[in-house]
Design a protein around this motif. Sequence first.
Motif, PDB file in Angstrom:
ATOM      1  N   PHE A  10     -26.442  19.584 -28.630  1.00  0.00           N
ATOM      2  CA  PHE A  10     -25.986  19.448 -30.021  1.00  0.00           C
ATOM      3  C   PHE A  10     -24.822  20.408 -30.259  1.00  0.00           C
ATOM      4  CE2 PHE A  10     -30.259  18.020 -32.137  1.00  0.00           C
ATOM      5  CZ  PHE A  10     -30.258  16.872 -31.363  1.00  0.00           C
ATOM      6  N   PRO A  11     -23.945  20.078 -31.211  1.00  0.00           N
ATOM      7  CA  PRO A  11     -22.868  21.021 -31.564  1.00  0.00           C
ATOM      8  C   PRO A  11     -23.463  22.351 -32.045  1.00  0.00           C
ATOM      9  CG  PRO A  11     -22.522  18.879 -32.610  1.00  0.00           C
ATOM     10  CD  PRO A  11     -23.885  18.844 -31.981  1.00  0.00           C
ATOM     11  N   LYS A  12     -22.696  23.400 -31.835  1.00  0.00           N
ATOM     12  CA  LYS A  12     -23.151  24.742 -32.180  1.00  0.00           C
ATOM     13  C   LYS A  12     -23.612  24.825 -33.638  1.00  0.00           C
ATOM     14  CE  LYS A  12     -21.729  29.564 -32.246  1.00  0.00           C
ATOM     15  NZ  LYS A  12     -20.658  30.519 -32.008  1.00  0.00           N
ATOM     16  N   GLU A  13     -22.881  24.195 -34.548  1.00  0.00           N
ATOM     17  CA  GLU A  13     -23.229  24.252 -35.970  1.00  0.00           C
ATOM     18  C   GLU A  13     -24.595  23.636 -36.240  1.00  0.00           C
ATOM     19  OE1 GLU A  13     -18.911  24.285 -35.294  1.00  0.00           O
ATOM     20  OE2 GLU A  13     -20.426  22.829 -34.731  1.00  0.00           O
ATOM     21  N   ILE A  14     -24.925  22.559 -35.563  1.00  0.00           N
ATOM     22  CA  ILE A  14     -26.227  21.896 -35.736  1.00  0.00           C
ATOM     23  C   ILE A  14     -27.329  22.768 -35.154  1.00  0.00           C
ATOM     24  CG2 ILE A  14     -27.619  19.857 -35.170  1.00  0.00           C
ATOM     25  CD1 ILE A  14     -25.383  19.325 -37.209  1.00  0.00           C
TER      26      ILE A  14
END
Length: 166
Positions: A10-14
């Motif tokens: 998953f993307p870092k923000e998620i």
Amino acid sequence: MEVHGLIHQFPKEIKVLILVFISVLSIGFFGGLSFVNNTTAMQPASIETHYLGNEADEDAEIMKFKKNEREILTIVHGHILSMSVIFFLISLLLATTSINKKLKHFLMIEPFISLVLTFGGIYLLWTGVLWFKYVIIISGIFMTLSYVISVVSIGYEILSYKNVKK
């Protein structure tokens, strides 16, 4: 389609959002357990007294009265609805981990069984099925262990894998 081990991609923000979510959720979950410990000392007799009262005990330090039907229905209804959403969200996140498939399936289903046994058990205890206080304790332990193992697994998987560069 089987989702298998994607959470680390998953993307870092998620991933940060998920970590914050499970952290705040855990504060609420363990805060609730602290309340249960405070009101029942997590003992069978105290659980019984909490819901059925102790007005017959003249030596009781704190007088407790039997919960009325409205109170019991509010407790059971509110907890089953809210906690089923919590366990559904945790199960969705757990589904994206790469932990052992059998353990994952167990952890995804077990909390729902324990939820019904715990809060259905509180209702049955209130109606006079006194031995259900033991079911309440056992199912509560299983629910808590499932929660802890699931949240730790999710957190570990997010924190231990590095993003795969393409």
